[in-house]
Write an enzyme that holds these catalytic residues in place. Structure first.
Site, PDB file in Angstrom:
ATOM      1  N   GLY A  12       0.775  -1.239   0.000  1.00 14.04           N
ATOM      2  CA  GLY A  12       0.000   0.000   0.000  1.00 14.04           C
ATOM      3  C   GLY A  12       0.803   1.283   0.000  1.00 14.04           C
ATOM      4  O   GLY A  12       0.321   2.322   0.456  1.00 14.04           O
ATOM      5  N   HIS A 109       1.318   0.748 -12.984  1.00 13.50           N
ATOM      6  CA  HIS A 109       2.097  -0.428 -13.382  1.00 13.50           C
ATOM      7  C   HIS A 109       3.588  -0.077 -13.371  1.00 13.50           C
ATOM      8  O   HIS A 109       3.976   0.977 -13.880  1.00 13.50           O
ATOM      9  CB  HIS A 109       1.661  -0.865 -14.790  1.00 13.50           C
ATOM     10  CG  HIS A 109       2.349  -2.114 -15.245  1.00 13.50           C
ATOM     11  ND1 HIS A 109       1.985  -3.363 -14.788  1.00 13.50           N
ATOM     12  CD2 HIS A 109       3.384  -2.312 -16.098  1.00 13.50           C
ATOM     13  CE1 HIS A 109       2.774  -4.270 -15.340  1.00 13.50           C
ATOM     14  NE2 HIS A 109       3.625  -3.662 -16.138  1.00 13.50           N
ATOM     15  N   ASP A 142     -10.521  -4.116 -20.738  1.00 15.88           N
ATOM     16  CA  ASP A 142     -10.856  -5.524 -20.460  1.00 15.88           C
ATOM     17  C   ASP A 142      -9.696  -6.492 -20.675  1.00 15.88           C
ATOM     18  O   ASP A 142      -9.894  -7.699 -20.697  1.00 15.88           O
ATOM     19  CB  ASP A 142     -12.080  -5.947 -21.285  1.00 15.88           C
ATOM     20  CG  ASP A 142     -11.847  -5.766 -22.766  1.00 15.88           C
ATOM     21  OD1 ASP A 142     -10.720  -5.387 -23.149  1.00 15.88           O
ATOM     22  OD2 ASP A 142     -12.782  -5.989 -23.542  1.00 15.88           O
TER      23      ASP A 142
HETATM   24  C1  GAR Z   1       3.658  -1.276  -7.258  1.00 18.96           C
HETATM   25  O1  GAR Z   1       4.971  -1.308  -7.769  1.00 18.96           O
HETATM   26  C2  GAR Z   1       2.651  -1.341  -8.392  1.00 18.96           C
HETATM   27  O2  GAR Z   1       3.050  -0.633  -9.536  1.00 18.96           O
HETATM   28  C3  GAR Z   1       2.614  -2.814  -8.668  1.00 18.96           C
HETATM   29  O3  GAR Z   1       2.640  -3.415  -7.389  1.00 18.96           O
HETATM   30  C4  GAR Z   1       3.336  -2.555  -6.482  1.00 18.96           C
HETATM   31  C5  GAR Z   1       2.436  -2.295  -5.327  1.00 18.96           C
HETATM   32  O4  GAR Z   1       3.122  -1.587  -4.340  1.00 18.96           O
HETATM   33  N1  GAR Z   1       1.449  -3.198  -9.391  1.00 18.96           N
HETATM   34  C6  GAR Z   1       1.418  -4.176 -10.269  1.00 18.96           C
HETATM   35  O5  GAR Z   1       2.391  -4.857 -10.541  1.00 18.96           O
HETATM   36  C7  GAR Z   1       0.079  -4.404 -10.927  1.00 18.96           C
HETATM   37  N2  GAR Z   1       0.205  -5.309 -11.997  1.00 18.96           N
HETATM   38  P1  GAR Z   1       2.328  -0.840  -3.192  1.00 18.96           P
HETATM   39  O6  GAR Z   1       1.354  -1.868  -2.601  1.00 18.96           O
HETATM   40  O7  GAR Z   1       3.388  -0.461  -2.210  1.00 18.96           O
HETATM   41  O8  GAR Z   1       1.626   0.335  -3.792  1.00 18.96           O
END
Ligand code: GAR
Length: 200
Positions: A12, A109, A142
């Site tokens: 988070g 992402h 989607d």
């Molecule tokens: C972040 O790096 C986000 O970009 C990635 O997960 C991490 C979450 O970190 N998301 C993905 O890979 C989605 N496919 P956080 O929980 O500390 O924000």
């Protein structure tokens, strides 16, 4: 002032960046509810510290994905959510959730899309040998990580980078561009035209 619903699965830190930007008045928005699919997600603790409503929906406790997502939609509607922000939500969004928030759902992402969609992408970028990577905020469509791009930030990939050091460099940018993208949406300045997002 718009209401945000943030979906998380873990740490988070992007949620925290969004909460901080809202609380500092940098974006005309408020986090109305944080929804997690994982009871262990540290993001739930972060939300509670800021007295933000939290909900836990564990997918395996529902009959199917549709029923699971309809419960999420119900919660988002109860909190009058205008924009859904996926922030480390590690599931592909299905039609039940998407149809209610098409054009009103963003994702962050950790790569420069369309390069390296999917999971473990910082490692994939390192293994491929790219010299530049970064972060992308996009509207959700989607498919997986394919929606119209709102904002991107690039970072160099250094000779001695590990997955951890590259991820940290990218994350720093994520924390900047996600609140910026939300701000543009909240100001009504984003217009989707086909694949392109125009900023008014
Ligand atoms: C972040 O790096 C986000 O970009 C990635 O997960 C991490 C979450 O970190 N998301 C993905 O890979 C989605 N496919 P956080 O929980 O500390 O924000």
């Amino acid at each position: 002032m718009i209401n945000l619903g943030v979906l998380i699965s873990g740490r988070g830190s992007n949620l925290q960046a969004i909460i901080d930007a809202c609380e500092k008045g940098e974006i005309p928005a408020k986090v109305a509810v944080v929804i997690s699919d994982n009871p262990e997600a540290y993001g739930l603790t972060r939300a509670k510290k800021h007295k933000i409503a939290t909900r836990l929906f564990e997918k395996n406790k529902f009959e199917d994905k549709n029923t699971y997502e309809l419960e999420i939609v119900k919660t988002l509607e109860e909190h009058k959510v205008d924009l859904v922000c996926l922030a480390g939500y590690m599931r592909i969004v299905g039609p039940a959730l998407l149809s209610s928030y098409q054009g009103k759902m963003m994702n962050i992402h950790p790569a420069l899309l369309p390069s390296f969609p999917g999971l473990n992408v910082q490692k994939a970028a390192l293994n491929y040998g790219v010299k530049v990577s970064g972060a992308t905020v996009h509207f959700v469509d989607d498919d997986c990580d394919t929606g119209p791009i709102i904002a991107q930030a690039a970072v160099p990939v250094l000779e001695n980078d590990t997955e951890e050091t590259l991820s940290a460099r990218i994350l720093e940018q994520e924390h900047k561009i996600y609140p910026q993208a939300i701000k543009l949406f909240a100001q009504g300045r984003l217009k989707i035209e086909g694949r392109r997002v125009k900023i008014k």
